[in-house]
Design a protein around this motif. Structure first.
Motif, short mmCIF file in Angstrom:
data_model
loop_
_atom_site.label_atom_id
_atom_site.label_comp_id
_atom_site.label_asym_id
_atom_site.label_seq_id
_atom_site.Cartn_x
_atom_site.Cartn_y
_atom_site.Cartn_z
N VAL A 89 -4.80 -19.01 -0.94
CA VAL A 89 -5.36 -17.98 -1.40
C VAL A 89 -6.38 -17.06 -0.41
CG1 VAL A 89 -7.79 -18.14 -2.24
CG2 VAL A 89 -5.94 -19.47 -3.46
N LEU A 90 -6.00 -17.49 0.99
CA LEU A 90 -6.64 -16.92 1.56
C LEU A 90 -5.89 -15.82 2.25
CD1 LEU A 90 -8.47 -16.60 4.30
CD2 LEU A 90 -6.93 -18.56 6.01
N GLY A 91 -3.97 -16.22 2.65
CA GLY A 91 -3.26 -15.16 2.75
C GLY A 91 -3.27 -14.12 1.55
N THR A 98 -6.22 -6.03 3.56
CA THR A 98 -5.56 -4.80 4.47
C THR A 98 -5.15 -4.03 3.99
OG1 THR A 98 -3.84 -6.47 4.32
CG2 THR A 98 -5.26 -6.87 6.80
N ALA A 99 -4.10 -3.87 2.88
CA ALA A 99 -4.14 -3.01 1.47
C ALA A 99 -5.02 -2.08 1.46
CB ALA A 99 -3.32 -3.69 0.94
N GLY A 100 -6.55 -2.65 1.25
CA GLY A 100 -6.96 -1.50 0.74
C GLY A 100 -7.82 -0.52 2.11
N ILE A 101 -7.55 -0.94 3.01
CA ILE A 101 -8.07 -0.30 4.48
C ILE A 101 -6.50 0.66 5.05
CG2 ILE A 101 -10.07 -1.57 5.00
CD1 ILE A 101 -8.45 -2.80 7.32
N ASP A 102 -5.57 0.33 4.17
CA ASP A 102 -4.74 1.17 4.86
C ASP A 102 -4.31 2.50 4.18
OD1 ASP A 102 -2.18 2.18 5.71
OD2 ASP A 102 -0.54 0.24 5.30
N SER A 103 -4.44 3.72 4.67
CA SER A 103 -4.12 4.90 4.02
C SER A 103 -2.69 5.31 3.72
CB SER A 103 -4.87 6.27 4.90
OG SER A 103 -3.83 6.05 6.34
N SER A 131 2.76 -10.86 -0.09
CA SER A 131 3.49 -11.66 0.68
C SER A 131 2.86 -12.18 2.23
CB SER A 131 4.29 -10.35 1.68
OG SER A 131 5.25 -10.03 2.52
N TYR A 132 1.56 -11.85 2.57
CA TYR A 132 0.91 -12.57 2.85
C TYR A 132 0.74 -13.58 2.93
CZ TYR A 132 -0.46 -8.90 6.01
OH TYR A 132 -0.15 -7.92 7.58
N ALA A 133 0.84 -14.22 1.04
CA ALA A 133 -0.23 -15.28 0.55
C ALA A 133 1.05 -16.30 0.89
CB ALA A 133 -0.15 -15.27 -0.79
N LYS A 134 2.22 -15.30 0.75
CA LYS A 134 3.41 -17.12 0.98
C LYS A 134 3.55 -17.00 2.57
CE LYS A 134 6.40 -14.93 -2.45
NZ LYS A 134 7.82 -14.95 -3.21
N ASN A 135 3.38 -16.38 3.56
CA ASN A 135 3.59 -17.23 4.75
C ASN A 135 2.91 -17.52 5.18
OD1 ASN A 135 5.51 -14.72 5.23
ND2 ASN A 135 4.30 -13.69 5.23
#
Length: 201
Positions: A89-91, A98-103, A131-135
């Protein structure tokens, strides 16, 4: 001759009176100390403090099902599962953030000048979040499982368990990229775990 005899007896009674009082006063502290020693000393019997006697509500006896549930919740498998779910959940939340602030989210490498659609942006955000959630889930499960096993083996609950677990987890993740990466991962995770434990404790 009889009068002086009476005065002599009176003087004797006067002189013997204070001595008797003094002897009695000297015996009082001795008796008092014996009473105290009997009440709060080694001769006092230790009584079982029943909650019902003290005015509290009696605690019901735990059933076998409750004991089994408690043992399951305290097991390393359950702690690893909770850490895995929490890390997932945290990932995922961190990946979406991070995807939201990536242009560059949603941009096509073949045509970078084209404006991505909302569907493409959401798809890329979902992929990064997954991907972040799995890691995070893998790292959380590994860390929690190794910490629980180390704590069970050592029989102690202190900051060293988190440091050892961090070193094992970081080393296992870093060794996939080589020996140097494994050593750096071990040291980095151990230092981070030590800092977190110092802050929390």
């Amino acid at each position: 001759m009889a009068a002086p005899a009476k005065s002599t007896d009176a003087s004797i009674s006067v002189t013997t009176g204070p001595s008797a009082t003094v002897s009695t006063a000297e015996n009082v502290p001795l008796q008092y100390s014996l009473i105290l020693d009997h009440l709060i000393g080694g001769k006092r019997q230790i009584k079982d403090l029943n909650p019902t006697v003290m005015g509290a509500l009696p605690s019901p006896q735990k059933t076998e099902e409750q004991k089994m549930i408690e043992r399951g919740m305290e097991s390393c498998a359950f702690k690893s599962l909770i850490a895995c779910v929490g890390g997932f959940v945290l990932g995922g939340a961190f990946g979406v953030f991070t995807a939201g602030i990536d242009s560059n989210v949603g941009l096509d490498p073949k045509d970078p000048l084209r404006t991505p659609t909302a569907r493409e942006v959401l798809r890329d955000m979902g992929q990064r979040g997954m991907s972040y959630a799995k890691n995070f889930a893998i790292v959380g499960a590994m860390f929690s499982c190794t910490e629980c096993l180390i704590e069970s083996h050592r029989g102690k609950s202190d900051w060293k368990n988190a440091v050892y677990s961090g070193c094992i987890t970081g080393g296992a993740i870093g060794f996939r990229a080589g020996l140097k990466a494994g050593v750096l991962g071990c040291g980095g995770f151990a230092a981070f775990s030590a800092a977190i434990e110092y802050y929390l404790r």
